[in-house]
Design a protein around this motif. Structure first.
Motif, short mmCIF file in Angstrom:
data_model
loop_
_atom_site.label_atom_id
_atom_site.label_comp_id
_atom_site.label_asym_id
_atom_site.label_seq_id
_atom_site.Cartn_x
_atom_site.Cartn_y
_atom_site.Cartn_z
N SER A 29 0.82 -1.13 0.08
CA SER A 29 0.09 0.10 -0.11
C SER A 29 0.94 1.20 0.01
O SER A 29 0.58 2.22 -0.67
CB SER A 29 -0.91 0.12 1.36
OG SER A 29 -1.81 -0.96 1.06
N SER A 32 2.37 1.68 -3.64
CA SER A 32 1.19 2.12 -4.25
C SER A 32 1.04 3.58 -3.93
O SER A 32 0.90 4.45 -5.16
CB SER A 32 -0.16 1.66 -4.12
OG SER A 32 -1.24 1.99 -5.02
N ARG A 33 0.90 4.28 -2.74
CA ARG A 33 0.64 5.67 -2.61
C ARG A 33 1.80 6.40 -3.16
O ARG A 33 1.70 7.66 -3.48
CB ARG A 33 0.30 5.75 -1.09
CG ARG A 33 -0.83 5.49 -0.60
CD ARG A 33 -1.22 5.71 0.73
NE ARG A 33 -0.18 5.29 1.80
CZ ARG A 33 -0.47 4.14 2.38
NH1 ARG A 33 -1.69 3.46 2.05
NH2 ARG A 33 0.32 3.57 3.22
N GLU A 42 -0.64 5.89 -11.24
CA GLU A 42 -1.30 4.65 -10.47
C GLU A 42 -0.92 3.28 -10.72
O GLU A 42 -1.16 2.86 -11.47
CB GLU A 42 -2.98 4.79 -10.73
CG GLU A 42 -3.60 6.36 -10.41
CD GLU A 42 -5.23 6.31 -10.39
OE1 GLU A 42 -5.66 5.03 -10.15
OE2 GLU A 42 -5.74 7.12 -10.78
N ILE A 43 -0.72 2.99 -9.54
CA ILE A 43 -0.10 1.46 -9.39
C ILE A 43 -0.98 0.88 -8.41
O ILE A 43 -1.06 1.03 -7.26
CB ILE A 43 1.49 1.38 -8.96
CG1 ILE A 43 2.30 2.06 -9.64
CG2 ILE A 43 1.74 -0.08 -8.74
CD1 ILE A 43 2.83 1.69 -11.08
N PRO A 44 -1.85 -0.13 -8.98
CA PRO A 44 -2.56 -1.06 -8.37
C PRO A 44 -1.97 -1.78 -7.08
O PRO A 44 -0.73 -1.87 -7.33
CB PRO A 44 -3.50 -1.81 -9.13
CG PRO A 44 -3.05 -1.43 -10.33
CD PRO A 44 -2.22 -0.50 -10.54
N ILE A 45 -2.66 -1.73 -5.94
CA ILE A 45 -1.77 -2.55 -4.59
C ILE A 45 -1.43 -3.87 -5.36
O ILE A 45 -0.33 -4.61 -4.89
CB ILE A 45 -2.84 -2.60 -3.74
CG1 ILE A 45 -2.99 -1.19 -3.05
CG2 ILE A 45 -2.16 -3.56 -2.62
CD1 ILE A 45 -3.93 -1.12 -1.74
N SER A 46 -2.20 -4.63 -6.15
CA SER A 46 -1.81 -6.01 -6.42
C SER A 46 -0.49 -5.91 -7.55
O SER A 46 0.42 -6.67 -7.42
CB SER A 46 -3.04 -6.51 -7.67
OG SER A 46 -3.33 -5.68 -8.65
N GLU A 47 -0.46 -4.78 -8.06
CA GLU A 47 0.83 -4.76 -8.96
C GLU A 47 2.21 -4.42 -7.84
O GLU A 47 3.25 -4.84 -8.16
CB GLU A 47 0.93 -3.68 -9.97
CG GLU A 47 2.31 -3.52 -10.87
CD GLU A 47 2.21 -2.22 -12.02
OE1 GLU A 47 3.16 -2.37 -12.81
OE2 GLU A 47 1.01 -1.84 -12.10
N ARG A 49 2.35 -5.23 -4.70
CA ARG A 49 2.52 -6.31 -4.22
C ARG A 49 3.40 -7.36 -5.06
O ARG A 49 4.51 -7.95 -4.50
CB ARG A 49 1.16 -7.20 -3.94
CG ARG A 49 1.33 -8.31 -2.97
CD ARG A 49 0.04 -9.11 -2.65
NE ARG A 49 -1.04 -7.93 -2.08
CZ ARG A 49 -2.10 -7.68 -2.45
NH1 ARG A 49 -2.36 -7.99 -3.64
NH2 ARG A 49 -2.92 -6.72 -1.74
#
Length: 89
Positions: A29, A32-33, A42-47, A49
């Motif tokens: 997280s 991502s932020r 924007e990087i999704p949390i899944s990416e 991770r």
């Protein structure tokens, strides 16, 4: 941004916070932020991770035991990777 640029940015940020703040870990997280704040990407949390797990799998960062989220920690390997310009395009 390429994957290597993202990995290098994560390492640089981890290096910065470990040297200038009282923190030496990042969660997915946090990553991502950071990308949104620093690069307006924007990087999704899944990416985030997946990128963090890749750094763990290649022994560039330490795997920090966190409750439900991938968490990486600064280590000597992190410093070595930055000095050798690992993940630089």
């Amino acid at each position: 941004m390429t994957q290597n640029q993202k990995l290098h940015a994560i390492l640089r940020h981890l290096d910065y916070i470990s040297n200038h703040r009282s923190k030496s870990t990042l969660t997915a997280s946090d990553v991502s932020r950071y990308f949104f704040k620093e690069f307006e990407v924007e990087i999704p949390i899944s990416e985030a991770r997946r990128l963090c797990q890749l750094l763990i799998d290649t022994n560039v960062v330490s795997d920090v035991d966190a409750s439900d989220e991938v968490c990486i920690g600064y280590s000597k390997s992190t410093s070595d990777a930055l000095k050798s310009a690992k993940y630089m395009d």
